[in-house]
Design an enzyme around this catalytic site. Sequence first.
Site, PDB file in Angstrom:
ATOM      1  N   ASP A  14       0.819  -1.205   0.000  1.00  0.00           N
ATOM      2  CA  ASP A  14       0.000   0.000   0.000  1.00  0.00           C
ATOM      3  C   ASP A  14       0.854   1.257   0.000  1.00  0.00           C
ATOM      4  O   ASP A  14       0.639   2.183  -0.786  1.00  0.00           O
ATOM      5  CB  ASP A  14      -0.886  -0.032   1.251  1.00  0.00           C
ATOM      6  CG  ASP A  14      -2.250   0.571   1.005  1.00  0.00           C
ATOM      7  OD1 ASP A  14      -2.540   0.923  -0.137  1.00  0.00           O
ATOM      8  OD2 ASP A  14      -3.026   0.688   1.963  1.00  0.00           O
ATOM      9  N   ASP A  39      -9.338  -2.485   1.661  1.00  0.00           N
ATOM     10  CA  ASP A  39      -9.303  -1.872   2.986  1.00  0.00           C
ATOM     11  C   ASP A  39     -10.277  -2.525   3.943  1.00  0.00           C
ATOM     12  O   ASP A  39     -10.163  -2.379   5.158  1.00  0.00           O
ATOM     13  CB  ASP A  39      -9.633  -0.379   2.889  1.00  0.00           C
ATOM     14  CG  ASP A  39      -8.573   0.389   2.126  1.00  0.00           C
ATOM     15  OD1 ASP A  39      -7.401  -0.005   2.210  1.00  0.00           O
ATOM     16  OD2 ASP A  39      -8.918   1.365   1.449  1.00  0.00           O
TER      17      ASP A  39
END
Length: 547
Positions: A389, A442
Site C-alpha cells: 500500500d 481496505d
Amino acid sequence: MDLRRAVCVVFVSFVVVVTVWCTSPVSAGDIVHDDEWTPKKPGCANRFVLVKVPIWIDGREETEFVGVGARFGPTLESKEKHANQTILTLADPPDCCSTLKTKLTGHEAVLVYRGNCSFVDKANVAEAAGASAILIVNNRTELFKMVCESNETDVDIRIPAVMLPQDAGASLESSLNKSLVSVQLYSPKRPLVDVAEVFLWLMAVGTILCASYWFAWTAREATMEHEKFLKDCSDEYLNSEGAGPSGVVDINMTSAVSFVVIASCFLVMLYKFMSVWFIEVLVVLFCIGGVEGLQTCLVALLSSFRYFRRAGESYVKVPIFGAVSYLTLAVSPFCIAFAVVWAVFRRISFAWIGQDILGIALIITVLQIVRVPNLKVGTVLLSCAFFYDIFWVFVSKWWFHESVMIVVARGDKSGEDGIPMLLKIPRMFDPWGGYSIIGFGDILLPGLVVAFSQRYDWLAKKNLREGYFLWAMTAYGLGLLITYVALNLMDGHGQPALLYIVPFTLGTLLTLSRKRGDLKNLWTRGEPERPCPHHIRLQPSQSEARS
C-alpha cells in the site's frame, strides 16, 4: 465443492489479487496539489488549488468551469459571496506575450492562450495593461501546473492567474464573439468532516461485523457437527480435526507473500492499459462476483425465516452446477437483473447505491469462503499489504511522477469515475462534490483477521470482554477513523488506509494475546485446543486413583 462455489472461489481469488490496489485510495478527491517536483521561490510558492470559474453570459449564469491556480500571484477567495464578478475580455494578441492592444479599465479579466512565452511573462503583461485577473487556456484538454522558470526574477505578481482546459477556452471565445461574458474566481475549501465519510465508516465496519458473525456462526455449526463424533475419537477424526468447514479456502504463507507480487503486476497493467474497454471487462467481472455475493447473502437471510426454510433446504440437481436449492433458483433471476441494470445505468447520479449493495454482498461472501487459518498467516498477509500500500501510493511517485494507486483508483484515462471495485458515497456538503471512496482491500484484508478473531472466540466460548473480536473490531474502526482524519488534514489527498489500519489491528491482537498467554496458540494452531471427551472418560477419577 460444487461448480457454482468453485466459480465463486476463483472469482474471489481474482478480487483479492486484482482489487487489492483499492486498499489505498480512501479518497475525497484532491483540491490541493502541493508537491516537490515543481520549483518554488519567494513570490512563487503557492499551492496548486482547483478553482471554480462560474460563467455569466449577458447577465445570466450559464455554466461553470474548473481551473487550477498558479504557483504565483495572490491567493483566491474561498467563498463565492466574497469573489468579485468581472467582465472577461479576449486578449490581443491572444498569447499575451507583448503589450496588449486591448483597452482595459482595471476591472476586466483577460482570456489568453498558452504558448510563445512563460506564464509569468503573460501575467506581467496582463497586469501592466490593467487586468484584474488572467485566465490562461491550455493547449490540451487537461490542466497544467503553472510555475515560475528558474531564471525569472519578476515574480511579484498581484493578479490571480488560473489555467483552464482547452475545451473551456474554446467555449468562452465563442461566447465572447457575440455576448457579454463575466466570470468569478474562487477556490472553496472542503468541510473538515463530510457526512459521506461517516456513512462510509459505518458501511466498512458494519460489513466486517456482519461477515465475522456469520462466518463464526457457520464455523461453530460445523464444529458442533464434528463434535458428535468425538466419542469415537478415531485416528481418522484426529487427523481431520483441524480441517475447516466445507467449501472454505485457507490462505497459506506462500499465497500471502505471492499476493504482493501478483497484485503489483496487475496494478501496473491497469495503470498502463487503463481504457474504456478495460473498465468494461472489470465491470463484467464485478457483476459476476456481485451476483454470486448478493445471491449468497439473500439465500442466507431468507433461510432464517421459517416461510423460506424448506425452500432453502430442498435441492434440485441442475446440469453443470450440481445440487442447487429451490431458494437459490428463486433469487438468482433477481440478482442477475439487479447487476445488469446497475451495469447499464452505472453512470447516473444514484448508481452508487447499486454498486455499494453489490460490493458489500461480494465482500461478505468472500469473507465466508476465504479464511486466515492462524495469526501467523494473518500477520504476514497484512504486513505484505501494508508495504504494498505504502509503495504504490507514495514511493511510486519517484518512478512514475504520480501515484499509481490513486491514478488507477480515479480511473484516469478511462472516461469513468474509477473502477467498480470500490464502495463510494457522494459528498453531500462538499462544494466540490465528488465521492468519498474506500477500496475493497481496505475492508477485505483486515476483515480476514477480524473474522479469524471472532471464529476463535466462538470456538473457545469466550465472551466479548474475554475474547479478541471486540478488541480487533475496535482497533479496525479506530484505524479507519485515523485514516479519515489524515485524509482531511492532507486536503483530500488519497491516503493508504492500511498504513493506519494494519498497525492498529495487528498491534492490538499481538499485544493482547501475548499478555493473556494465547499468542502461541493463535500464532500456530489458530483455534483453541478441544480435548477428546472419550479420552477424558478413560482417565480415572481422583477418587478411583486414591482407592
